[in-house]
Enzyme design. Structure first.
Site, PDB file in Angstrom:
ATOM      1  N   ASN A 131     -29.926 -13.212 -30.637  1.00 52.79           N
ATOM      2  CA  ASN A 131     -28.839 -12.349 -30.187  1.00 52.79           C
ATOM      3  C   ASN A 131     -28.341 -12.820 -28.830  1.00 52.79           C
ATOM      4  O   ASN A 131     -29.122 -13.243 -27.970  1.00 52.79           O
ATOM      5  CB  ASN A 131     -29.327 -10.900 -30.071  1.00 52.79           C
ATOM      6  N   HIS A 133     -26.826 -11.512 -25.494  1.00 54.53           N
ATOM      7  CA  HIS A 133     -26.742 -10.241 -24.771  1.00 54.53           C
ATOM      8  C   HIS A 133     -26.088 -10.457 -23.406  1.00 54.53           C
ATOM      9  O   HIS A 133     -26.481 -11.371 -22.671  1.00 54.53           O
ATOM     10  CB  HIS A 133     -28.144  -9.647 -24.577  1.00 54.53           C
ATOM     11  N   SER A 160     -27.930 -13.628 -21.752  1.00 54.61           N
ATOM     12  CA  SER A 160     -29.207 -14.097 -22.284  1.00 54.61           C
ATOM     13  C   SER A 160     -29.103 -14.279 -23.787  1.00 54.61           C
ATOM     14  O   SER A 160     -28.373 -13.556 -24.462  1.00 54.61           O
ATOM     15  CB  SER A 160     -30.323 -13.078 -22.000  1.00 54.61           C
ATOM     16  N   ASP A 169     -33.238  -5.371 -27.707  1.00 56.67           N
ATOM     17  CA  ASP A 169     -33.120  -6.375 -26.640  1.00 56.67           C
ATOM     18  C   ASP A 169     -34.463  -6.698 -25.995  1.00 56.67           C
ATOM     19  O   ASP A 169     -34.549  -6.928 -24.784  1.00 56.67           O
ATOM     20  CB  ASP A 169     -32.135  -5.892 -25.562  1.00 56.67           C
TER      21      ASP A 169
END
Length: 240
Positions: A131, A133, A160, A169
């Site tokens: 992912n 972020h 990130s 997260d």
């Protein structure tokens, strides 16, 4: 270090017999898809050893859908049920799992995907999931990251890329790109500056994954010849 430094020049490109098999990537998206476009451009230019095999959107109005269709990339829109109701997360995950299994990606990328996936989905994914972020994890998990960073008076901000787990997260951070927060930054201007970092960090990270510098699976370890690399996360320092 920049992403450009990791891309082989035409003189350095291996012969066809030596070329690495392209990394098959699927995207999950919800919005504009600017990061998807960066990877589409790189793929079409032959600048990265990747093949985008499909895009799943949980919104039928996401502009990312058009980006994928223009590049002749298969798209699955999983936004509403046949009755017209918004698709619940369990139904979405059932359809998404089946579609990903059909595409058989080596890597699944969440870029601007705005739904939280369950442990059942992440634990049984057909490929590792990462992912993008918009914050320097572990700080500012969740939403409104730019405004929260400004309110706290952070000197540094960025983005990130992390491994996706059932906890929001919270997976292993692989790479980060950082910038200095400008005293005159608003939430909108900071978002735009961080997005420029995202457009460099995502291809840089995927190139590291495709070349085996970063392991695709948590149980894998880098080879001895790259064991000198610093511990994760790898950081790309930029000041724009």
């Amino acid at each position: 270090m920049s992403a450009d430094n990791l891309q082989p020049s035409s003189k350095q490109q291996p012969s066809k017999q030596q070329q690495v098999k392209p990394l098959r990537i699927s995207f999950l998206v919800s919005g504009n898809g600017s990061n998807l476009q960066v990877l589409i451009d790189a793929m079409q230019a032959g600048a990265m050893p990747i093949e985008i095999v499909g895009v799943i959107s949980n919104r039928d109005d996401a502009y990312a859908i058009k980006r994928a269709q223009q590049a002749n990339i298969p798209v699955a829109i999983l936004s509403h049920t046949e009755s017209g109701k918004r698709m619940g997360i369990k139904t979405f995950e059932t359809h998404a799992s089946a579609q990903l299994a059909a595409w058989q990606p080596d890597l699944i990328v969440l870029a601007g995907f705005m739904r939280v996936l369950s442990a059942g989905f992440t634990d049984n994914s057909p490929a590792p999931i990462i992912n993008l972020h918009p914050a320097l994890l572990p700080a500012y998990k969740g939403l409104d990251t730019h405004q929260r960073a400004l309110q706290t008076g952070e000197r540094y901000h960025g983005c990130s890329i992390h491994v996706v787990t059932a906890e929001l997260d919270a997976g292993q951070v692989l790479t980060q790109a950082l910038l200095h927060v400008n005293p005159k930054d608003s939430s909108d201007s900071l978002q735009a500056r961080v997005q420029a970092l995202e457009h460099q960090l995502l291809p840089w990270t995927i190139l590291l994954l495709a070349k085996g510098v970063l392991p695709l699976n948590a149980n894998d370890t880098p080879s001895e010849k790259i064991s000198h690399l610093p511990v994760l996360p790898l950081r790309l320092w930029l000041d724009n």
